[in-house]
Design a protein around this motif. Structure first.
Motif, PDB file in Angstrom:
ATOM      1  N   ALA A  25       0.705  -1.232   0.000  1.00 54.68           N
ATOM      2  CA  ALA A  25       0.012   0.154   0.159  1.00 54.68           C
ATOM      3  C   ALA A  25       1.074   1.172   0.108  1.00 54.68           C
ATOM      4  CB  ALA A  25      -0.897   0.074   1.248  1.00 54.68           C
ATOM      5  N   ILE A  26       1.825   1.127   0.622  1.00 55.01           N
ATOM      6  CA  ILE A  26       2.657   2.456   0.719  1.00 55.01           C
ATOM      7  C   ILE A  26       3.182   2.849  -0.491  1.00 55.01           C
ATOM      8  CG2 ILE A  26       5.037   3.249   1.772  1.00 55.01           C
ATOM      9  CD1 ILE A  26       4.349   1.776   4.437  1.00 55.01           C
ATOM     10  N   MET A  27       3.995   1.577  -1.415  1.00 55.17           N
ATOM     11  CA  MET A  27       4.468   1.683  -2.530  1.00 55.17           C
ATOM     12  C   MET A  27       3.464   2.411  -3.501  1.00 55.17           C
ATOM     13  SD  MET A  27       6.939  -1.683  -3.140  1.00 55.17           S
ATOM     14  CE  MET A  27       5.413  -2.759  -3.769  1.00 55.17           C
ATOM     15  N   HIS A  28       2.108   1.975  -3.627  1.00 57.39           N
ATOM     16  CA  HIS A  28       1.220   2.581  -4.543  1.00 57.39           C
ATOM     17  C   HIS A  28       0.479   3.884  -4.156  1.00 57.39           C
ATOM     18  CE1 HIS A  28       1.547  -1.709  -5.758  1.00 57.39           C
ATOM     19  NE2 HIS A  28       1.306  -1.246  -6.675  1.00 57.39           N
ATOM     20  N   LEU A  29       0.836   4.153  -2.931  1.00 57.35           N
ATOM     21  CA  LEU A  29       0.021   5.620  -2.737  1.00 57.35           C
ATOM     22  C   LEU A  29       0.960   6.765  -3.263  1.00 57.35           C
ATOM     23  CD1 LEU A  29      -1.079   4.970   1.111  1.00 57.35           C
ATOM     24  CD2 LEU A  29      -2.409   5.265  -1.018  1.00 57.35           C
ATOM     25  N   ARG A  30       0.179   7.842  -3.530  1.00 57.26           N
ATOM     26  CA  ARG A  30       0.918   9.056  -3.945  1.00 57.26           C
ATOM     27  C   ARG A  30       0.785  10.232  -2.995  1.00 57.26           C
ATOM     28  NH1 ARG A  30       4.412   7.603  -6.913  1.00 57.26           N
ATOM     29  NH2 ARG A  30       3.639   6.461  -9.109  1.00 57.26           N
ATOM     30  N   ASN A  31      -0.296  10.084  -1.964  1.00 61.89           N
ATOM     31  CA  ASN A  31      -0.685  10.994  -0.800  1.00 61.89           C
ATOM     32  C   ASN A  31       0.641  10.874   0.214  1.00 61.89           C
ATOM     33  OD1 ASN A  31      -1.497  12.217   1.637  1.00 61.89           O
ATOM     34  ND2 ASN A  31      -3.627  12.415   0.621  1.00 61.89           N
ATOM     35  N   LEU A  32       1.385  11.794   0.501  1.00 64.18           N
ATOM     36  CA  LEU A  32       2.483  11.383   1.449  1.00 64.18           C
ATOM     37  C   LEU A  32       1.977  11.387   2.822  1.00 64.18           C
ATOM     38  CD1 LEU A  32       5.146  14.046  -0.292  1.00 64.18           C
ATOM     39  CD2 LEU A  32       4.935  11.321  -0.521  1.00 64.18           C
ATOM     40  N   PHE A  33       0.805  12.068   3.313  1.00 61.49           N
ATOM     41  CA  PHE A  33       0.165  11.960   4.375  1.00 61.49           C
ATOM     42  C   PHE A  33      -0.236  10.522   4.609  1.00 61.49           C
ATOM     43  CE2 PHE A  33      -3.336  11.836   7.638  1.00 61.49           C
ATOM     44  CZ  PHE A  33      -2.716  12.631   8.666  1.00 61.49           C
ATOM     45  N   LYS A  86       5.096  13.555  -6.635  1.00 65.71           N
ATOM     46  CA  LYS A  86       5.070  13.636  -8.446  1.00 65.71           C
ATOM     47  C   LYS A  86       5.625  12.245  -8.895  1.00 65.71           C
ATOM     48  CE  LYS A  86       6.984  18.309  -7.900  1.00 65.71           C
ATOM     49  NZ  LYS A  86       8.097  19.298  -8.253  1.00 65.71           N
ATOM     50  N   LYS A  87       4.901  12.023 -10.107  1.00 63.14           N
ATOM     51  CA  LYS A  87       5.015  10.895 -10.759  1.00 63.14           C
ATOM     52  C   LYS A  87       6.706  10.593 -11.201  1.00 63.14           C
ATOM     53  CE  LYS A  87       0.597   9.476 -12.003  1.00 63.14           C
ATOM     54  NZ  LYS A  87       0.381   8.047 -11.511  1.00 63.14           N
ATOM     55  N   PRO A  88       6.924   9.466 -10.977  1.00 57.93           N
ATOM     56  CA  PRO A  88       8.602   9.278 -11.518  1.00 57.93           C
ATOM     57  C   PRO A  88       8.701   9.377 -12.967  1.00 57.93           C
ATOM     58  CG  PRO A  88       7.793   7.219 -10.780  1.00 57.93           C
ATOM     59  CD  PRO A  88       6.492   8.355 -10.512  1.00 57.93           C
ATOM     60  N   ALA A  89       9.944  10.051 -13.402  1.00 57.55           N
ATOM     61  CA  ALA A  89      10.343  10.296 -14.863  1.00 57.55           C
ATOM     62  C   ALA A  89      10.756   9.000 -15.427  1.00 57.55           C
ATOM     63  CB  ALA A  89      11.030  11.392 -14.875  1.00 57.55           C
ATOM     64  N   HIS A  90      11.446   8.042 -14.499  1.00 54.48           N
ATOM     65  CA  HIS A  90      12.041   6.915 -14.890  1.00 54.48           C
ATOM     66  C   HIS A  90      11.135   5.672 -14.789  1.00 54.48           C
ATOM     67  CE1 HIS A  90      12.653   5.727 -10.756  1.00 54.48           C
ATOM     68  NE2 HIS A  90      13.052   7.303 -10.593  1.00 54.48           N
ATOM     69  N   SER A  91      11.848   4.644 -15.299  1.00 50.67           N
ATOM     70  CA  SER A  91      11.226   3.400 -15.197  1.00 50.67           C
ATOM     71  C   SER A  91      11.509   2.795 -13.770  1.00 50.67           C
ATOM     72  CB  SER A  91      11.700   2.333 -16.070  1.00 50.67           C
ATOM     73  OG  SER A  91      11.113   1.057 -15.934  1.00 50.67           O
ATOM     74  N   PHE A  93      11.693  -0.359 -13.514  1.00 53.51           N
ATOM     75  CA  PHE A  93      12.192  -1.709 -13.625  1.00 53.51           C
ATOM     76  C   PHE A  93      13.465  -2.034 -12.664  1.00 53.51           C
ATOM     77  CE2 PHE A  93      15.328  -4.326 -15.744  1.00 53.51           C
ATOM     78  CZ  PHE A  93      14.465  -5.671 -15.536  1.00 53.51           C
ATOM     79  N   LEU A  94      14.267  -0.810 -12.684  1.00 54.91           N
ATOM     80  CA  LEU A  94      15.596  -1.236 -11.996  1.00 54.91           C
ATOM     81  C   LEU A  94      15.444  -1.039 -10.568  1.00 54.91           C
ATOM     82  CD1 LEU A  94      18.847  -1.107 -12.079  1.00 54.91           C
ATOM     83  CD2 LEU A  94      18.810   1.292 -11.942  1.00 54.91           C
ATOM     84  N   PRO A  95      14.498  -0.262  -9.914  1.00 53.96           N
ATOM     85  CA  PRO A  95      14.446  -0.420  -8.364  1.00 53.96           C
ATOM     86  C   PRO A  95      13.592  -1.824  -7.881  1.00 53.96           C
ATOM     87  CG  PRO A  95      13.643   1.641  -9.167  1.00 53.96           C
ATOM     88  CD  PRO A  95      13.869   0.909 -10.065  1.00 53.96           C
ATOM     89  N   VAL A  96      12.800  -2.243  -8.887  1.00 54.98           N
ATOM     90  CA  VAL A  96      12.230  -3.407  -8.737  1.00 54.98           C
ATOM     91  C   VAL A  96      13.192  -4.613  -8.686  1.00 54.98           C
ATOM     92  CG1 VAL A  96      10.511  -5.041  -9.520  1.00 54.98           C
ATOM     93  CG2 VAL A  96       9.815  -2.817  -9.160  1.00 54.98           C
ATOM     94  N   LEU A  97      14.148  -4.602  -9.783  1.00 55.49           N
ATOM     95  CA  LEU A  97      15.259  -5.523 -10.014  1.00 55.49           C
ATOM     96  C   LEU A  97      16.226  -5.558  -8.732  1.00 55.49           C
ATOM     97  CD1 LEU A  97      16.520  -7.837 -11.675  1.00 55.49           C
ATOM     98  CD2 LEU A  97      18.040  -5.737 -12.681  1.00 55.49           C
ATOM     99  N   VAL A  98      16.532  -4.458  -7.914  1.00 51.79           N
ATOM    100  CA  VAL A  98      17.235  -4.296  -7.014  1.00 51.79           C
ATOM    101  C   VAL A  98      16.501  -4.812  -5.778  1.00 51.79           C
ATOM    102  CG1 VAL A  98      18.375  -2.683  -5.565  1.00 51.79           C
ATOM    103  CG2 VAL A  98      18.702  -2.240  -8.068  1.00 51.79           C
TER     104      VAL A  98
END
Length: 189
Positions: A25-33, A86-91, A93-98
């Protein structure tokens, strides 16, 4: 497996499930609160898991630092920043792979561990008997747990106490920071 071990295992699995659901849930939320609140929930769930694993001192530290001071500091930071990520500008894929590689390495590291609750684990065969035999002679303290925490692990316990004390003082300072009113000349009353 006895009924007690089955009950403890069920609680552990339930807590691990809640931890995974909270992390997703933390990974999918955009609301920082909402992210800050869920991070506090994650810390409390971790503290609960530590209690079920008989690591009450670690649970207390996790609750004080992870759920307490960290949440207060993140809320304070959030008051000075934007509310939406903000929406990430990059893919992604790399963070998920790490994460997958790190997770696989952690799982690989646990393959040599003895079974949970195993009576023939090395700690029960070598370390625990040595503490039971040597504690009254080495420390003169009749309670083995007290001797381990205060004597054998004295510096570790002192460090944990310092962290908890610092977190408590920081929370009190943050909560009491806005209570004083300034006088007409700008001085504190």
């Amino acid at each position: 497996m006895s009924a007690d071990l089955l009950g403890i295992a069920t609680i552990d699995i339930l807590l691990f499930t809640f931890l995974v659901v909270t992390a997703v849930a933390i990974m999918h939320l955009r609301n920082l609160f909402a992210v800050v609140m869920l991070a506090g929930v994650f810390s409390l769930l971790s503290a609960s898991l530590f209690v079920t694993l008989d690591a009450v001192d670690v649970a207390f530290t996790e609750a004080a630092v992870g759920a307490g001071i960290s949440t207060v500091l993140m809320l304070g930071t959030l008051a000075l920043t934007v509310r939406e990520e903000k929406k990430p500008a990059h893919s992604v894929f790399l963070p998920v792979l790490v994460c997958l590689v790190a997770g696989a390495a952690l799982i690989y590291g646990t393959l040599d561990m003895p079974a949970f609750g195993s009576a023939d684990a090395p700690i029960h065969l070598h370390v625990a008997p040595a503490y039971i035999e040597r504690t009254p002679i080495d420390t003169g303290v009749p309670n083995i747990v007290t001797a381990v925490l205060a004597s054998y692990r004295g510096y570790d316990t002192l460090g944990e106490t310092a962290v908890i004390f610092t977190a408590a003082i920081a929370v009190l300072l943050l909560l009491g920071a806005g209570t004083r009113q300034s006088g007409k000349d700008g001085s504190k009353e």
